[in-house]
Design a protein around this motif. Structure first.
Motif, PDB file in Angstrom:
ATOM      1  N   VAL A 119       0.843  -1.200   0.000  1.00  0.00           N
ATOM      2  CA  VAL A 119       0.000   0.000   0.000  1.00  0.00           C
ATOM      3  C   VAL A 119       0.878   1.249   0.000  1.00  0.00           C
ATOM      4  O   VAL A 119       0.590   2.241  -0.685  1.00  0.00           O
ATOM      5  N   GLY A 120       1.975   1.202   0.779  1.00  0.00           N
ATOM      6  CA  GLY A 120       2.901   2.329   0.802  1.00  0.00           C
ATOM      7  C   GLY A 120       3.519   2.589  -0.559  1.00  0.00           C
ATOM      8  O   GLY A 120       3.663   3.742  -0.981  1.00  0.00           O
ATOM      9  N   VAL A 121       3.876   1.522  -1.276  1.00  0.00           N
ATOM     10  CA  VAL A 121       4.430   1.672  -2.624  1.00  0.00           C
ATOM     11  C   VAL A 121       3.375   2.228  -3.570  1.00  0.00           C
ATOM     12  O   VAL A 121       3.644   3.122  -4.386  1.00  0.00           O
ATOM     13  N   PHE A 122       2.141   1.721  -3.448  1.00  0.00           N
ATOM     14  CA  PHE A 122       1.062   2.224  -4.305  1.00  0.00           C
ATOM     15  C   PHE A 122       0.808   3.708  -4.061  1.00  0.00           C
ATOM     16  O   PHE A 122       0.479   4.454  -4.991  1.00  0.00           O
ATOM     17  N   ALA A 123       0.964   4.149  -2.801  1.00  0.00           N
ATOM     18  CA  ALA A 123       0.766   5.563  -2.493  1.00  0.00           C
ATOM     19  C   ALA A 123       1.739   6.424  -3.307  1.00  0.00           C
ATOM     20  O   ALA A 123       1.367   7.476  -3.829  1.00  0.00           O
ATOM     21  N   ASP A 175      -8.351  25.258  -5.035  1.00  0.00           N
ATOM     22  CA  ASP A 175      -7.341  25.570  -4.016  1.00  0.00           C
ATOM     23  C   ASP A 175      -6.066  24.773  -4.308  1.00  0.00           C
ATOM     24  O   ASP A 175      -5.978  23.586  -4.006  1.00  0.00           O
ATOM     25  N   ARG A 176      -5.086  25.454  -4.895  1.00  0.00           N
ATOM     26  CA  ARG A 176      -3.834  24.768  -5.231  1.00  0.00           C
ATOM     27  C   ARG A 176      -3.135  24.251  -3.974  1.00  0.00           C
ATOM     28  O   ARG A 176      -2.560  23.162  -3.964  1.00  0.00           O
ATOM     29  N   GLY A 177      -3.179  25.042  -2.887  1.00  0.00           N
ATOM     30  CA  GLY A 177      -2.550  24.606  -1.644  1.00  0.00           C
ATOM     31  C   GLY A 177      -3.153  23.308  -1.117  1.00  0.00           C
ATOM     32  O   GLY A 177      -2.460  22.473  -0.535  1.00  0.00           O
ATOM     33  N   PHE A 178      -4.457  23.153  -1.306  1.00  0.00           N
ATOM     34  CA  PHE A 178      -5.154  21.937  -0.888  1.00  0.00           C
ATOM     35  C   PHE A 178      -4.612  20.731  -1.657  1.00  0.00           C
ATOM     36  O   PHE A 178      -4.391  19.658  -1.081  1.00  0.00           O
ATOM     37  N   ARG A 179      -4.376  20.918  -2.952  1.00  0.00           N
ATOM     38  CA  ARG A 179      -3.830  19.831  -3.767  1.00  0.00           C
ATOM     39  C   ARG A 179      -2.401  19.491  -3.343  1.00  0.00           C
ATOM     40  O   ARG A 179      -2.033  18.309  -3.217  1.00  0.00           O
ATOM     41  N   VAL A 180      -1.608  20.526  -3.123  1.00  0.00           N
ATOM     42  CA  VAL A 180      -0.214  20.301  -2.700  1.00  0.00           C
ATOM     43  C   VAL A 180      -0.173  19.583  -1.354  1.00  0.00           C
ATOM     44  O   VAL A 180       0.623  18.658  -1.145  1.00  0.00           O
ATOM     45  N   LEU A 181      -1.048  20.004  -0.437  1.00  0.00           N
ATOM     46  CA  LEU A 181      -1.105  19.365   0.883  1.00  0.00           C
ATOM     47  C   LEU A 181      -1.361  17.875   0.758  1.00  0.00           C
ATOM     48  O   LEU A 181      -0.693  17.061   1.404  1.00  0.00           O
ATOM     49  N   HIS A 182      -2.308  17.477  -0.065  1.00  0.00           N
ATOM     50  CA  HIS A 182      -2.656  16.066  -0.169  1.00  0.00           C
ATOM     51  C   HIS A 182      -1.559  15.254  -0.856  1.00  0.00           C
ATOM     52  O   HIS A 182      -1.397  14.055  -0.565  1.00  0.00           O
ATOM     53  N   ARG A 183      -0.810  15.879  -1.714  1.00  0.00           N
ATOM     54  CA  ARG A 183       0.335  15.165  -2.299  1.00  0.00           C
ATOM     55  C   ARG A 183       1.417  14.951  -1.239  1.00  0.00           C
ATOM     56  O   ARG A 183       2.019  13.885  -1.157  1.00  0.00           O
ATOM     57  N   ARG A 184       1.639  15.955  -0.417  1.00  0.00           N
ATOM     58  CA  ARG A 184       2.609  15.798   0.674  1.00  0.00           C
ATOM     59  C   ARG A 184       2.141  14.772   1.687  1.00  0.00           C
ATOM     60  O   ARG A 184       2.931  13.983   2.209  1.00  0.00           O
ATOM     61  N   LEU A 185       0.844  14.793   1.990  1.00  0.00           N
ATOM     62  CA  LEU A 185       0.303  13.805   2.915  1.00  0.00           C
ATOM     63  C   LEU A 185       0.463  12.391   2.370  1.00  0.00           C
ATOM     64  O   LEU A 185       0.754  11.451   3.118  1.00  0.00           O
ATOM     65  N   THR A 186       0.274  12.236   1.076  1.00  0.00           N
ATOM     66  CA  THR A 186       0.436  10.917   0.469  1.00  0.00           C
ATOM     67  C   THR A 186       1.871  10.432   0.596  1.00  0.00           C
ATOM     68  O   THR A 186       2.125   9.248   0.891  1.00  0.00           O
ATOM     69  N   VAL A 187       2.828  11.342   0.405  1.00  0.00           N
ATOM     70  CA  VAL A 187       4.238  10.978   0.600  1.00  0.00           C
ATOM     71  C   VAL A 187       4.477  10.560   2.058  1.00  0.00           C
ATOM     72  O   VAL A 187       5.170   9.575   2.338  1.00  0.00           O
ATOM     73  N   GLY A 188       3.890  11.317   2.992  1.00  0.00           N
ATOM     74  CA  GLY A 188       4.040  10.987   4.410  1.00  0.00           C
ATOM     75  C   GLY A 188       3.460   9.628   4.755  1.00  0.00           C
ATOM     76  O   GLY A 188       4.059   8.855   5.514  1.00  0.00           O
ATOM     77  N   TRP A 189       2.282   9.331   4.202  1.00  0.00           N
ATOM     78  CA  TRP A 189       1.673   8.027   4.443  1.00  0.00           C
ATOM     79  C   TRP A 189       2.539   6.909   3.864  1.00  0.00           C
ATOM     80  O   TRP A 189       2.710   5.854   4.485  1.00  0.00           O
ATOM     81  N   SER A 190       3.075   7.131   2.686  1.00  0.00           N
ATOM     82  CA  SER A 190       3.931   6.120   2.078  1.00  0.00           C
ATOM     83  C   SER A 190       5.135   5.826   2.976  1.00  0.00           C
ATOM     84  O   SER A 190       5.453   4.673   3.252  1.00  0.00           O
ATOM     85  N   GLY A 235       5.437   6.406   6.199  1.00  0.00           N
ATOM     86  CA  GLY A 235       4.997   5.786   7.446  1.00  0.00           C
ATOM     87  C   GLY A 235       4.685   4.307   7.296  1.00  0.00           C
ATOM     88  O   GLY A 235       5.081   3.484   8.138  1.00  0.00           O
ATOM     89  N   LEU A 236       3.983   3.945   6.228  1.00  0.00           N
ATOM     90  CA  LEU A 236       3.610   2.543   6.020  1.00  0.00           C
ATOM     91  C   LEU A 236       4.827   1.679   5.697  1.00  0.00           C
ATOM     92  O   LEU A 236       4.934   0.530   6.158  1.00  0.00           O
ATOM     93  N   LEU A 237       5.766   2.218   4.926  1.00  0.00           N
ATOM     94  CA  LEU A 237       6.972   1.455   4.611  1.00  0.00           C
ATOM     95  C   LEU A 237       7.837   1.263   5.856  1.00  0.00           C
ATOM     96  O   LEU A 237       8.389   0.177   6.078  1.00  0.00           O
ATOM     97  N   CYS A 238       7.940   2.307   6.679  1.00  0.00           N
ATOM     98  CA  CYS A 238       8.685   2.175   7.939  1.00  0.00           C
ATOM     99  C   CYS A 238       8.016   1.160   8.858  1.00  0.00           C
ATOM    100  O   CYS A 238       8.700   0.361   9.518  1.00  0.00           O
ATOM    101  N   GLU A 239       6.696   1.186   8.910  1.00  0.00           N
ATOM    102  CA  GLU A 239       5.968   0.200   9.715  1.00  0.00           C
ATOM    103  C   GLU A 239       6.303  -1.213   9.268  1.00  0.00           C
ATOM    104  O   GLU A 239       6.538  -2.105  10.098  1.00  0.00           O
ATOM    105  N   GLY A 240       6.336  -1.440   7.955  1.00  0.00           N
ATOM    106  CA  GLY A 240       6.643  -2.768   7.441  1.00  0.00           C
ATOM    107  C   GLY A 240       8.024  -3.242   7.858  1.00  0.00           C
ATOM    108  O   GLY A 240       8.208  -4.394   8.268  1.00  0.00           O
TER     109      GLY A 240
END
Length: 217
Positions: free
Chosen positions: A96-100, A132-147, A149-154
């Motif tokens: 899932v982290g890789v897919f992110a 809202d461009r900032g909203f889009r940028v935020l979610h891309r950064r959040l996706t990187v963070g989730w990736s 986090g999930l890879l570190c968890e693994g």
């Protein structure tokens, strides 16, 4: 959005007590560890089935429970290896982290899609995304963070699984997974709310500002 995420958090908390308690009970009854792990996952599937009959709603977390159970039966039948049975859950997490990361190439990355589904106001989410461009940028950064986090968890989970006694590994990884998810959810919601509030303060009379605040309660 808060109510939807609280349902997710309740499901995560439920996934600590049920698997660990079921595993300990089944091993005490004499089951082999690998099949005790499968049986514990099966109990979670039964709980999921009861919830589905009551709500007619299958969440993303519920789908993950079903996938893990199906793969667990296959791994147990083919290998009989309890540690591999436990590690396969975190192989899924890492996938899932890789897919992110891959989803960053899409118009909407993974976390944007998940938050939209859980928002309860998909139209409002779409409006923010489009304007809202900032909203889009935020979610891309959040996706990187989730990736990350999930890879570190693994990685941490695999180390625990093969370094600790089996029962200790079951308990440790059963806490690790929800703790990671809770942390990621908490950071995600805090950053998203802060962004919305900052936008409202910057443009308090902008169309949709009051609606935006209400939708995020």
């Amino acid at each position: 959005m808060t109510g939807s995420w609280w349902r997710v958090l309740a499901g995560v908390a439920e996934n600590i007590g049920i698997p660990v308690g079921s595993y300990l009970l089944l091993t005490w009854l004499g089951w082999q560890p690998v099949w005790a792990l499968v049986g514990a996952a099966g109990v979670s599937v039964v709980v999921l089935g009861v919830q589905y009959v009551r709500t007619r709603e299958l969440t993303t977390l519920g789908v993950l429970v079903l996938v893990r159970f199906a793969l667990g039966v296959a791994v147990a039948a083919v290998t009989g290896d309890a540690r591999l049975e436990l590690a396969k859950d975190f192989a899924i997490t890492s996938a899932v982290g890789v897919f992110a990361v891959v989803s960053l190439a899409f118009r909407r990355p993974l976390i944007a899609r998940i938050r939209r589904d859980l928002s309860g106001e998909p139209g409002l989410f779409d409006h923010r995304w489009d304007h809202d461009r900032g909203f889009r940028v935020l979610h891309r950064r959040l996706t990187v963070g989730w990736s990350a986090g999930l890879l570190c968890e693994g990685v941490v989970a695999v180390v625990l699984i093969y370094a600790l006694p089996l029962t200790a590994a079951v308990v440790a990884t059963s806490v690790l997974a929800p703790a990671t998810l809770l942390g990621l959810i908490g950071v995600t919601e805090w950053l998203a709310r802060r962004h919305v509030m900052q936008n409202e303060l910057a443009a308090p009379h902008a169309p949709g500002a009051v609606t935006d605040r209400a939708a995020d309660r």
